[in-house]
Every structure is written in structure tokens, then in C-alpha cells.
Design a protein around this motif. Structure first.
Motif, PDB file in Angstrom:
ATOM      1  N   THR A 146      -4.088  12.582  44.191  1.00 15.75           N
ATOM      2  CA  THR A 146      -3.182  11.984  43.213  1.00 15.75           C
ATOM      3  C   THR A 146      -2.531  10.795  43.896  1.00 15.75           C
ATOM      4  O   THR A 146      -2.794  10.515  45.071  1.00 15.75           O
ATOM      5  N   TYR A 147      -1.662  10.078  43.205  1.00 18.10           N
ATOM      6  CA  TYR A 147      -0.957   8.989  43.890  1.00 18.10           C
ATOM      7  C   TYR A 147      -0.052   9.607  44.952  1.00 18.10           C
ATOM      8  O   TYR A 147       0.647  10.590  44.721  1.00 18.10           O
ATOM      9  N   VAL A 148      -0.103   9.029  46.150  1.00 21.21           N
ATOM     10  CA  VAL A 148       0.456   9.716  47.315  1.00 21.21           C
ATOM     11  C   VAL A 148       1.986   9.750  47.335  1.00 21.21           C
ATOM     12  O   VAL A 148       2.571  10.602  48.017  1.00 21.21           O
ATOM     13  N   ASN A 149       2.633   8.854  46.601  1.00 25.72           N
ATOM     14  CA  ASN A 149       4.092   8.971  46.523  1.00 25.72           C
ATOM     15  C   ASN A 149       4.507   9.884  45.375  1.00 25.72           C
ATOM     16  O   ASN A 149       5.659   9.901  44.955  1.00 25.72           O
ATOM     17  N   GLY A 150       3.516  10.684  44.903  1.00 24.12           N
ATOM     18  CA  GLY A 150       3.792  11.700  43.904  1.00 24.12           C
ATOM     19  C   GLY A 150       3.195  13.039  44.268  1.00 24.12           C
ATOM     20  O   GLY A 150       3.195  13.964  43.466  1.00 24.12           O
ATOM     21  N   GLN A 151       2.665  13.172  45.495  1.00 31.00           N
ATOM     22  CA  GLN A 151       2.103  14.450  45.914  1.00 31.00           C
ATOM     23  C   GLN A 151       3.214  15.371  46.420  1.00 31.00           C
ATOM     24  O   GLN A 151       4.377  14.992  46.492  1.00 31.00           O
ATOM     25  N   ALA A 152       2.859  16.600  46.750  1.00 30.40           N
ATOM     26  CA  ALA A 152       3.832  17.576  47.225  1.00 30.40           C
ATOM     27  C   ALA A 152       4.622  17.018  48.406  1.00 30.40           C
ATOM     28  O   ALA A 152       4.066  16.377  49.296  1.00 30.40           O
ATOM     29  N   ALA A 153       5.938  17.260  48.385  1.00 28.35           N
ATOM     30  CA  ALA A 153       6.862  16.870  49.453  1.00 28.35           C
ATOM     31  C   ALA A 153       7.135  15.379  49.513  1.00 28.35           C
ATOM     32  O   ALA A 153       7.794  14.906  50.439  1.00 28.35           O
ATOM     33  N   SER A 154       6.641  14.630  48.543  1.00 28.74           N
ATOM     34  CA  SER A 154       7.068  13.232  48.458  1.00 28.74           C
ATOM     35  C   SER A 154       8.490  13.179  47.913  1.00 28.74           C
ATOM     36  O   SER A 154       8.922  14.082  47.189  1.00 28.74           O
ATOM     37  N   VAL A 155       9.226  12.133  48.290  1.00 25.73           N
ATOM     38  CA  VAL A 155      10.423  11.782  47.539  1.00 25.73           C
ATOM     39  C   VAL A 155       9.867  10.969  46.381  1.00 25.73           C
ATOM     40  O   VAL A 155       9.436   9.835  46.558  1.00 25.73           O
ATOM     41  N   TYR A 156       9.834  11.568  45.207  1.00 24.19           N
ATOM     42  CA  TYR A 156       8.976  11.111  44.124  1.00 24.19           C
ATOM     43  C   TYR A 156       9.104   9.622  43.831  1.00 24.19           C
ATOM     44  O   TYR A 156      10.183   9.108  43.615  1.00 24.19           O
ATOM     45  N   LYS A 157       7.943   8.945  43.881  1.00 19.02           N
ATOM     46  CA  LYS A 157       7.791   7.517  43.613  1.00 19.02           C
ATOM     47  C   LYS A 157       8.541   6.641  44.629  1.00 19.02           C
ATOM     48  O   LYS A 157       8.715   5.451  44.410  1.00 19.02           O
ATOM     49  N   GLN A 158       8.955   7.256  45.781  1.00 23.78           N
ATOM     50  CA  GLN A 158       9.695   6.481  46.779  1.00 23.78           C
ATOM     51  C   GLN A 158       9.116   6.609  48.179  1.00 23.78           C
ATOM     52  O   GLN A 158       8.866   5.601  48.832  1.00 23.78           O
ATOM     53  N   HIS A 159       8.902   7.836  48.658  1.00 25.78           N
ATOM     54  CA  HIS A 159       8.449   8.023  50.040  1.00 25.78           C
ATOM     55  C   HIS A 159       7.260   8.975  50.098  1.00 25.78           C
ATOM     56  O   HIS A 159       7.330  10.108  49.611  1.00 25.78           O
ATOM     57  N   ILE A 160       6.176   8.519  50.736  1.00 27.55           N
ATOM     58  CA  ILE A 160       4.983   9.330  50.953  1.00 27.55           C
ATOM     59  C   ILE A 160       5.264  10.318  52.091  1.00 27.55           C
ATOM     60  O   ILE A 160       5.856   9.938  53.103  1.00 27.55           O
ATOM     61  N   ASN A 201       6.620  23.805  54.839  1.00 30.77           N
ATOM     62  CA  ASN A 201       5.984  24.892  55.599  1.00 30.77           C
ATOM     63  C   ASN A 201       6.243  24.731  57.099  1.00 30.77           C
ATOM     64  O   ASN A 201       5.364  24.976  57.931  1.00 30.77           O
ATOM     65  N   GLY A 202       7.457  24.303  57.438  1.00 31.12           N
ATOM     66  CA  GLY A 202       7.874  24.173  58.832  1.00 31.12           C
ATOM     67  C   GLY A 202       7.500  22.866  59.490  1.00 31.12           C
ATOM     68  O   GLY A 202       7.824  22.656  60.664  1.00 31.12           O
ATOM     69  N   VAL A 203       6.825  21.962  58.756  1.00 32.78           N
ATOM     70  CA  VAL A 203       6.368  20.692  59.314  1.00 32.78           C
ATOM     71  C   VAL A 203       7.232  19.553  58.759  1.00 32.78           C
ATOM     72  O   VAL A 203       7.435  19.465  57.538  1.00 32.78           O
ATOM     73  N   VAL A 204       7.733  18.684  59.634  1.00 34.59           N
ATOM     74  CA  VAL A 204       8.527  17.543  59.170  1.00 34.59           C
ATOM     75  C   VAL A 204       7.624  16.579  58.410  1.00 34.59           C
ATOM     76  O   VAL A 204       6.658  16.052  58.967  1.00 34.59           O
ATOM     77  N   VAL A 205       7.952  16.348  57.148  1.00 34.90           N
ATOM     78  CA  VAL A 205       7.150  15.439  56.329  1.00 34.90           C
ATOM     79  C   VAL A 205       7.968  14.255  55.804  1.00 34.90           C
ATOM     80  O   VAL A 205       7.405  13.246  55.384  1.00 34.90           O
ATOM     81  N   GLN A 206       9.295  14.389  55.807  1.00 35.70           N
ATOM     82  CA  GLN A 206      10.204  13.280  55.510  1.00 35.70           C
ATOM     83  C   GLN A 206      11.264  13.296  56.603  1.00 35.70           C
ATOM     84  O   GLN A 206      11.981  14.288  56.757  1.00 35.70           O
ATOM     85  N   ASN A 207      11.356  12.205  57.358  1.00 37.84           N
ATOM     86  CA  ASN A 207      12.221  12.175  58.534  1.00 37.84           C
ATOM     87  C   ASN A 207      13.417  11.249  58.288  1.00 37.84           C
ATOM     88  O   ASN A 207      13.382  10.067  58.596  1.00 37.84           O
ATOM     89  N   HIS A 208      14.453  11.799  57.672  1.00 39.84           N
ATOM     90  CA  HIS A 208      15.688  11.049  57.414  1.00 39.84           C
ATOM     91  C   HIS A 208      15.384   9.731  56.701  1.00 39.84           C
ATOM     92  O   HIS A 208      15.769   8.658  57.142  1.00 39.84           O
TER      93      HIS A 208
END
Length: 250
Positions: A146-160, A201-208
């Protein structure tokens, strides 16, 4: 002979100076306790394995939705069963009855195991909205382009997300979210934007990451002044389930 005596005397003076320096009282800047801080003593928080911290506000313990309400008013109508609750399609979003500013949020979710006929944004779509405005996307992103700024754990439409840490559909997953709320001046102007850190799931995916404004499906975000606000969950016409939800105001 005279030269030898002078050298010996010099060595004796040097040894004496070193001894005196070692015996001298250290200055304040040489004392280890100068940089030791003893107060205030941090509050003790109990952290039993598999349970919320002792200072957490439990938003769902597996039994009822008393901490939630419909965004349209009245009680939350989602279905509670077997220690989890599931979106009741068409009943609308739900939100906490309590408002929050800066928080640590733990939430576990599960997308439907059945994926036949669903793809992209139609597979297990929901969302966690901080202050009812800033969305961390919930989606089945296991082998589901899907569009990557809309996949799981994205800040929707803002951060991949930094990586895709998704588990297979039907498996329980977790988000641990650190949210720093925006700050507004008295005239409503933005003094400091919101920031989000997400562990999937314990993995950092958005870092501040800096939030650009409220989540928008179409168009670009723009901040509007607001106070503390509830956490909400989205009814996106998918049978997404949630469990073990707690929050710690920061």
C-alpha cells in the motif's frame, strides 16, 4: 660531582612536590560528590511482568468498555469477548471518557485472519488517534503493499515507519507510543509541535518524529489550538480487535 648533586636535588624536590600534591585536600571541582544529585527521589513504580505498571491508567482490562464512549455520544457499542473488544462495523469511532496530553500508551491489536478479497487499505484498517487528531495507523501490512505513509505504524500520511515489523494476519501485535502533545500560545499560535515515538512489536519504527498537524486523508495538515483530549479508535469497516490497553500520563 657538583652536577650530580644538583640533579639529585632536583629529583628530590620533584618527589616531594608530588607527595605534597597527593596529600593536599582536593578542590570542590575534584570531588565526585559535586556532580551527585540526591533529590528529588523518583517515585517507585511496580512493573509486574505481563501487567500494566502500577501508575498506569487501565483503559481496557478485558472485561468492559466503561473507560470508552461513542464519539457520537452514549456508550461504546463495540463487542467485548474473550478478553478483547472488536470493532462493531457501522457504530462509529470510540474514544476514552478521560482526556490526555503527554502520554505513554500501550495497546495491542489484531487484524482479521481472513484476507481473501481484501488488499491495501481494505485489510484490517483502523487507527489509534492521540488527542482525537494525530493518527498512528492500524493495518494488516504483512505482505500487503500500500502507500507507505499509510501502512501499519505510520503516522498516517506524514511519516513512513523505519521498518515493517508486522506479524501475520490474525496474530496479536503491540504498539507502545510516546506522545508529546503540541503546545499553543494564548493567541492560539503554535509554540511547539507534537512528537511521536512508536515501537511496533518492540521495534522502534517512529523515532521522535515531528507531527505536522492533525491527520488529514485529503490535503495537508494544519494545526489548530486545542486542549488535552481523548484517545480514540477508528471504525474503518474492518473487524479489528484490541486488548491490554493502558496509558501513563507524562
Amino acid at each position: 660531582m657538583i652536577k650530580h648533586i644538583i640533579l639529585s636535588g632536583t629529583a628530590l624536590l620533584s618527589t616531594t612536590a608530588m607527595a605534597l600534591a597527593q596529600e593536599a585536600e582536593p578542590t570542590d571541582g575534584q570531588k565526585s560528590e559535586v556532580t551527585e544529585i540526591w533529590e528529588p527521589v523518583p517515585e517507585t513504580v511496580e512493573t509486574p511482568e505481563g501487567e500494566p505498571p502500577s501508575d498506569a491508567i487501565v483503559l481496557f482490562d478485558g472485561t468492559n468498555l466503561d473507560a470508552w464512549e461513542s464519539v457520537d455520544g452514549g456508550p461504546a457499542e463495540w463487542t467485548v469477548e474473550d478478553g478483547a473488544f472488536t470493532v462493531a462495523r457501522g457504530t462509529g469511532d470510540i474514544r476514552t471518557t478521560e482526556s490526555f496530553c503527554d502520554v505513554q500508551l500501550h495497546i495491542e491489536w489484531r487484524s482479521p485472519a481472513e484476507t481473501e478479497g481484501y488488499d491495501s487499505q481494505d485489510r484490517g484498517n483502523s487507527g489509534v488517534f492521540l488527542q482525537e487528531r494525530y493518527e498512528v495507523q492500524v493495518l494488516d501490512s504483512f505482505e500487503n503493499p500500500t502507500y507507505v505513509n499509510g501502512q501499519a505504524a505510520s503516522v498516517y500520511k506524514q511519516h513512513i515507519p523505519l521498518v515493517n515489523a508486522s506479524r501475520e494476519p490474525g496474530e496479536w501485535q503491540s504498539y507502545d507510543i510516546i506522545f508529546k502533545a503540541p503546545i499553543f500560545a494564548e493567541d492560539g499560535s503554535l509554540r511547539s509541535p507534537a512528537y511521536i515515538t512508536v515501537l511496533h512489536n518492540g521495534v522502534v519504527v517512529q523515532n521522535h518524529v515531528q507531527v505536522q498537524g492533525p491527520t488529514e486523508w485529503i490535503g495537508y495538515p494544519q494545526y489548530e489550538a486545542h486542549d488535552c483530549a481523548p484517545i480514540s479508535l477508528q471504525d474503518h469497516d474492518a473487524d479489528v480487535s484490541f486488548r491490554n490497553i493502558w496509558v501513563r500520563p507524562l
